[in-house]
Structures are given as C-alpha cells and as structure tokens.
Design a protein around this motif. Structure first.
Motif, PDB file in Angstrom:
ATOM      1  N   TYR A   1      42.735  40.484  23.891  1.00  0.00           N
ATOM      2  CA  TYR A   1      42.568  41.870  23.522  1.00  0.00           C
ATOM      3  C   TYR A   1      43.519  42.163  22.379  1.00  0.00           C
ATOM      4  CZ  TYR A   1      46.898  42.349  26.244  1.00  0.00           C
ATOM      5  OH  TYR A   1      48.175  42.189  26.715  1.00  0.00           O
ATOM      6  N   SER A   2      43.611  43.392  21.879  1.00  0.00           N
ATOM      7  CA  SER A   2      44.549  43.927  20.880  1.00  0.00           C
ATOM      8  C   SER A   2      43.857  44.552  19.677  1.00  0.00           C
ATOM      9  CB  SER A   2      45.572  42.888  20.392  1.00  0.00           C
ATOM     10  OG  SER A   2      44.985  41.924  19.563  1.00  0.00           O
ATOM     11  N   GLN A   3      42.530  44.498  19.597  1.00  0.00           N
ATOM     12  CA  GLN A   3      41.791  45.147  18.513  1.00  0.00           C
ATOM     13  C   GLN A   3      42.261  44.656  17.146  1.00  0.00           C
ATOM     14  OE1 GLN A   3      41.182  49.229  21.130  1.00  0.00           O
ATOM     15  NE2 GLN A   3      41.609  49.426  18.956  1.00  0.00           N
TER      16      GLN A   3
ATOM     17  N   ASP B   1      55.177  43.340  16.577  1.00  0.00           N
ATOM     18  CA  ASP B   1      56.367  43.977  17.129  1.00  0.00           C
ATOM     19  C   ASP B   1      56.375  44.079  18.647  1.00  0.00           C
ATOM     20  OD1 ASP B   1      54.275  45.716  17.215  1.00  0.00           O
ATOM     21  OD2 ASP B   1      55.314  47.420  16.309  1.00  0.00           O
ATOM     22  N   TRP B   2      55.441  43.425  19.336  1.00  0.00           N
ATOM     23  CA  TRP B   2      55.498  43.427  20.792  1.00  0.00           C
ATOM     24  C   TRP B   2      54.825  42.195  21.378  1.00  0.00           C
ATOM     25  CZ3 TRP B   2      50.624  43.107  22.606  1.00  0.00           C
ATOM     26  CH2 TRP B   2      49.588  43.803  21.969  1.00  0.00           C
ATOM     27  N   VAL B   3      55.200  41.909  22.611  1.00  0.00           N
ATOM     28  CA  VAL B   3      54.624  40.797  23.362  1.00  0.00           C
ATOM     29  C   VAL B   3      54.377  41.271  24.793  1.00  0.00           C
ATOM     30  CG1 VAL B   3      54.926  38.432  24.193  1.00  0.00           C
ATOM     31  CG2 VAL B   3      55.881  39.107  21.979  1.00  0.00           C
ATOM     32  N   ASP B   4      53.181  41.006  25.329  1.00  0.00           N
ATOM     33  CA  ASP B   4      52.858  41.333  26.718  1.00  0.00           C
ATOM     34  C   ASP B   4      52.917  40.070  27.564  1.00  0.00           C
ATOM     35  OD1 ASP B   4      52.396  43.870  25.810  1.00  0.00           O
ATOM     36  OD2 ASP B   4      50.209  43.756  25.902  1.00  0.00           O
TER      37      ASP B   4
ATOM     38  N   LEU C   1      51.412  47.275  33.524  1.00  0.00           N
ATOM     39  CA  LEU C   1      50.717  47.268  34.811  1.00  0.00           C
ATOM     40  C   LEU C   1      51.714  46.850  35.884  1.00  0.00           C
ATOM     41  CD1 LEU C   1      47.398  45.512  33.728  1.00  0.00           C
ATOM     42  CD2 LEU C   1      47.627  47.902  34.405  1.00  0.00           C
ATOM     43  N   ARG C   2      51.983  47.742  36.815  1.00  0.00           N
ATOM     44  CA  ARG C   2      52.853  47.398  37.935  1.00  0.00           C
ATOM     45  C   ARG C   2      52.049  46.639  38.983  1.00  0.00           C
ATOM     46  NH1 ARG C   2      57.563  50.496  37.304  1.00  0.00           N
ATOM     47  NH2 ARG C   2      57.334  52.201  35.794  1.00  0.00           N
TER      48      ARG C   2
ATOM     49  N   TYR D   1      44.724  48.120  29.649  1.00  0.00           N
ATOM     50  CA  TYR D   1      44.130  47.253  30.662  1.00  0.00           C
ATOM     51  C   TYR D   1      44.200  45.775  30.289  1.00  0.00           C
ATOM     52  CZ  TYR D   1      42.136  51.517  32.620  1.00  0.00           C
ATOM     53  OH  TYR D   1      41.974  52.761  33.173  1.00  0.00           O
ATOM     54  N   GLY D   2      44.375  45.465  29.009  1.00  0.00           N
ATOM     55  CA  GLY D   2      44.460  44.076  28.588  1.00  0.00           C
ATOM     56  C   GLY D   2      43.186  43.307  28.862  1.00  0.00           C
TER      57      GLY D   2
END
Length: 592
Positions: free
Chosen positions: A407-409, A122-125, A152-153, A488-489
């Motif tokens: 990442y993402s566990q 349900d999400w994408v970084d 993260l800005r 933190y990715g």
C-alpha cells in the motif's frame, strides 16, 4: 452482452458456496470488538522459537495472549486463527528524519526478523509483537525511541484482519465450514446488480483462489471474441498460475509475417497478503471485457493492444492467507530451514539480485528472503520463461508492464536497486508515471505520489526489490502501490475494492492512449478524460458495476479523508503534487 452478464452472476454465487475450507467469519456487534475465546492453534514454530530467543537475550516479559483477555464467548465466531496469531501484535509507524536513523531501524528490524510493512521517505510501518517493542527500542538511537505512533493496536489489527474476510449477513453463528448465508439469499437482476443497490457480488468481497480461477474461465467462455485463458506455468506446490488475454486480433491470416502484437502486462498478487492487488486486476479485466463493443474508446483500445491479466502470481501464498495466515507475504516453497518456508518473489529475479546494504541470502526466515540464487522461486522463473517464450515464439511485443501492489498510494518507476544508475528511456518512464498519477487523481481525487522505486527508506532495504526492473526490456514498466496510506495498510476494507478498481481503470485507459500516440496507432488517441467520462456514463465502461458506482458519486467523495492517518497530509500532498506538476512541465520544455 446482458445475457452474458446475467450468466456471469450465477456461477459466481454457486462457486463461492463451494469454498468450505475457507474460514468464514461472522459479523461483529457494532462498537464492540469481541472475539471468541475458543481453543486457538499455536503460533508457527519459528515465531515461538524467535520469541523465546528474544526473551532470553533481552529479558522481555513473556506473555500469555489470553491472560486478562476480556473477549466474549458469545454467539460471534471469528476465524479460529485470528486472535491466536495476531492478538498480541501491533503495527507501529516510525518517523524517520535522518539517514542514520533509517540505517539503525533497518539493522534492528533485520536483527529481530520484524515484518516491515511499508515505507516512504520519512516513515516506516512495522508489525511486531507488543512484547518486542521494548527490545526494538533498546536497539534504536534515542531520537527514534519516542518517534513512533501506533497505527493498529492489538484488537484493531485482529479486527481489521477479521473484517477482510467475506462477512455473512445476519447474526447467526457460523462455523468455518459453513458457507456465508448472504451467498444464498440475495436476489440478482440481469445486470448483476442486487436488488438492494449493491454492486456486482464478485467485487463486494475479496475472493479466494477457488472462486477466482473458475470466474476467469467463465469470462473466457462467455466472451470468446476477445478473451482467451492464459496459464503461464505452475507454482511451487503445483497450482496453475492463471490469467486472461484480452484483445481483438486481426483476421487477416494470409499475412506470412504479421506484425508483433503489442501487449500490456498487468499483474497482481505477487505478495500473498496484498489482496487488493488481485481484486483490482480482476476489476480492470472485467471492465475492459464487458465494455468491448459498447464503449468506442475501449473497443479501439482492445483492437490496438492485447492485455494480459495475471491476478494471482503467487497462488500458493494467496491460498495460505485464506486458510492459515492472513499476513503471509512470500510463496510457500520449501527452503533450507523446514520451519521457515517461502521466498519473496519480488526479490527472486536476477537483475541485481539481492543487491543492497542488507542481504537476505542464507536467511530463509526473513520476510524478504531472496532465495539462495536468482530465480530460486518457482513462480518468478515461470513468469520469466513465459514472457521470453511469448516474445520469441508467439509474436508478442511487450510494450508496458503494470505491477500492482499495496500500500502507500505511489507510482514507482525503475530502478529499485539503486538511485545511482539511470534506466534507459527515463523521460518516458517519468512521463508515464506522472500521467498514471493524474489519471487516478482525475478518476477519484486521490493523490498517488510519483517517485523512482529506489527512493525508499534505508530502513526498508529488505523490502525494496527490482520487480519493475525485471522487465526493463519492456518500455514502460511501472509499479503501482494502491490504497491506502496506513490507516488499514494491507487490510483494506472490502468496501474499497470497487473504488480502487475504478481509479486504476482510469490509469489503464490513460496508458492505452499514451501508447497509442507513442506507436502512432491512431484512432485511440490520448482519450481525453472528458470523452472517457461521457462514454463511461453513456455505455457503462465499468461494466454493470458502474451503474451503482456512478449513482453514488457523492458517497465516494465522502471516503476521500479515510485514507490518511493525519488529515492535513492530503492537503500537503496535493500541494506537493501541484508543485511537481509545474516542475515536470518545465523539465519537459527544457528537454525540447
């Protein structure tokens, strides 16, 4: 063993001081995020060209990264490339609710050659320049134009990158060619424990390749009874792909046809920027090596199996992340476009090569470029050739494979290319994946979701790959995506190296017990967690690192909430995992 451990600390200290080519960031003032405004190197030629192209097509405003910049020219100097490369970049999380939204985002990311960091159902970084946000949103449906949040800005991203490099103590300014001062002035005890209670210096920081490789050789030279060095081949730029084989071979040399040695392969660093995967492979290897002869369960495990640890499958890319581009993903192999080097090793294997809705062939500038043909990546070919030779000529029987990423566990099992096909031995794959997740949760309390690798978002098709599929002839291939979930990715803080290593160590111990039962080896058993915990405390299964880690368990627990962007997500995930546990048990009973 204690003498060996003491000797191990000293070379690590000296080796780190020799890494003069690695940028050495200074500590920053707390609550301030000031970077040096020194002259900065330009972005890559491709990034400059692509930015200009986007500006010309969509009319986005060009920008000067340092216009209006309030950075201080104080006494703190970050790596020279940090602000130049990433000062204008952000990481956004897009929430996806429909397949149409996913496909739209995938097409837009492919069109703009964006860096898709990670995805779940349900999400994408996505990492992108802040000036490309408007053009990206213009390509998306209305429903997605307000469904994103910044993870993260600009400053936060640059700071997170900055903080992953080894940090010197004190506030004296240092240049990139000056070894960090903290490597000179820390006293060591015979247990590899520093006097201030910090854990093993090797795992206190991420380590460059110039430290990792000598450290691996040192382990092999100190623990000759059960450790041997391994080199599986050379990288595209001629670097050795090094590792360790850990296990105790039977001494009966009179057997003309000895049984094949059952072997578990554990790899990391396939994607260059995923430093935590390299550190975790090293941590698990060190823990097993130093526990042999001290922890009965681990001793039995190493008598029953060989473990091959390959911490850095992509050495060229890994070096590049230390010297030039912290977020580089691919290898450094030359492609048909001189200014777009690199092949994604994960996508270079021949099993359903470059198979998906969005292909990368002919597009070397893609972060997920699969090459122009299967096995185009030198390192992927080296791994496959080595594994084939081990099986056919060196009496090796690969029985399990753990491929560590971030990442993402998540614990992912085959297939990655499609959910329409069912891999052989699916029940075993699911059972192992669930067991690994439970072992991690028992070791640290963190929830790792179990899923087939194909269940990613369509938006991340360009990053979905058959890394677990390439060893389908093995019985238990699993991809483990380590901490965190997006806070933190890829830039996991150094302080999480040991906690991440501990939870994966618990998963590896579980895997050994499962395989012992599966192959009827006896003696090792399933290694009930209570027994393992008792032996860990009594004998130090985590090596000398355990002494400080066990003593600070309460501090460990305080970290649990740091890995979730939304606090309620962990509670929802735990509830989902409890439901999954019940469903899984019902499925097992039905099968029986």
């Amino acid at each position: 063993m204690r003498l060996h451990a003491a000797l191990l600390a000293l070379p690590a200290t000296f080796l780190v001081t020799l890494v003069v080519a690695v940028p050495s960031p200074a500590a920053y003032v707390e609550h301030q995020h000031h970077f040096s405004a020194l002259a900065n190197p330009p972005r890559s030629r491709w990034r400059t060209l692509s930015d200009r192209l986007i500006v010309s097509i969509w009319g986005a405003n060009s920008y000067d990264k340092h216009a209006g910049d309030s950075t201080s020219r104080g006494d703190r100097i970050a790596p020279s490339h940090t602000l130049a490369r990433y000062g204008g970049d952000v990481v956004l999380r897009f929430n996806i609710s429909t397949a149409e939204e996913a496909r739209s985002l995938a097409e837009a990311a492919d069109t703009l050659l964006l860096d898709v960091w990670e995805f779940r159902r349900d999400w994408v970084d996505i990492r992108l320049s802040k000036d490309i946000v408007a053009p990206l949103l213009g390509l998306l449906p209305q429903s997605l134009q307000r469904s994103h949040t910044p993870l993260l800005r600009e400053r936060e991203l640059a700071q997170a990158i900055y903080d992953t490099y080894p940090a010197p103590r004190g506030h004296a300014p240092q240049t990139p060619t000056t070894p960090p001062s903290h490597l000179h002035d820390r006293p060591f005890s015979a247990s590899l424990q520093q006097d201030n209670g910090e854990s093993n210096i090797f795992f206190a920081d991420y380590q460059p390749l110039s430290v990792v490789e000598p450290w691996l050789r040192l382990l092999a030279s100190l623990f000759t009874t059960h450790v041997r060095p391994v080199t599986i081949g050379l990288s595209a730029q001629g670097r050795a792909i090094s590792g360790l084989r850990v296990g105790v071979h039977p001494t009966n040399a009179d057997d003309p046809k000895p049984p094949k040695r059952k072997t578990i392969l554990i790899t990391g660093g396939l994607h260059a920027r995923e430093w935590i995967s390299t550190s975790t492979v090293n941590y698990v290897a060190y823990s097993l090596i130093t526990s042999y002869g001290k922890v009965p369960s681990i001793t039995r495990l190493l008598e029953a199996f060989d473990f091959v640890f390959l911490p850095t499958l992509n050495p060229d890319g890994y070096v590049h992340t230390w010297t030039t581009d912290r977020l580089w993903r691919k290898n450094r192999q030359q492609t048909s476009l001189r200014f777009c080097p690199g092949i994604d090793l994960d996508r270079s294997f021949p099993f359903h090569w470059d198979d998906g809705d969005i292909t990368t062939r002919g597009n070397p500038c893609s972060e997920s470029f699969a090459g122009e043909s299967p096995f185009a990546a030198t390192e992927s070919r080296a791994l496959a050739d080595w594994a084939k030779n081990e099986s056919e000529s060196n009496n090796v029987d690969f029985v399990a494979f753990l491929d560590l990423h971030s990442y993402s566990q998540q614990i992912q099992y085959p297939y990655a290319y499609s959910c329409a096909d069912t891999p052989p031995g699916l029940e075993n794959l699911e059972e192992v994946a669930m067991g690994l997740s439970k072992a991690i949760r028992g070791a640290s309390g963190h929830a790792y979701e179990v899923m087939p690798a194909c269940e990613g978002n369509v938006a991340a098709t360009t990053t979905t790959s058959p890394s677990s599929d390439k060893t389908q002839q093995q019985q238990h291939p699993q991809r483990v995506k380590l901490r965190d979930r997006g806070t933190y990715g890829f830039l996991l803080p150094r302080g999480e190296i040991v906690p991440t290593g501990r939870e994966v160590l618990g998963a590896v111990v579980y895997l050994g017990g499962f395989l012992s039962d599966a192959y009827g080896l006896g003696g090792t058993g399933t290694l009930e967690r209570a027994e393992v915990e008792e032996e860990e405390v009594a004998h130090g299964v985590l090596g000398d690192v355990a002494e400080s880690s066990v003593a600070s368990e309460s501090a460990h627990e305080e970290l649990d909430d740091e890995w979730v962007v939304v606090a309620e997500e962990d509670e929802e995930e735990d509830e989902k995992l409890r439901v999954d546990d019940v469903q899984w048990e019902l499925r097992r009973r039905r099968r029986r």
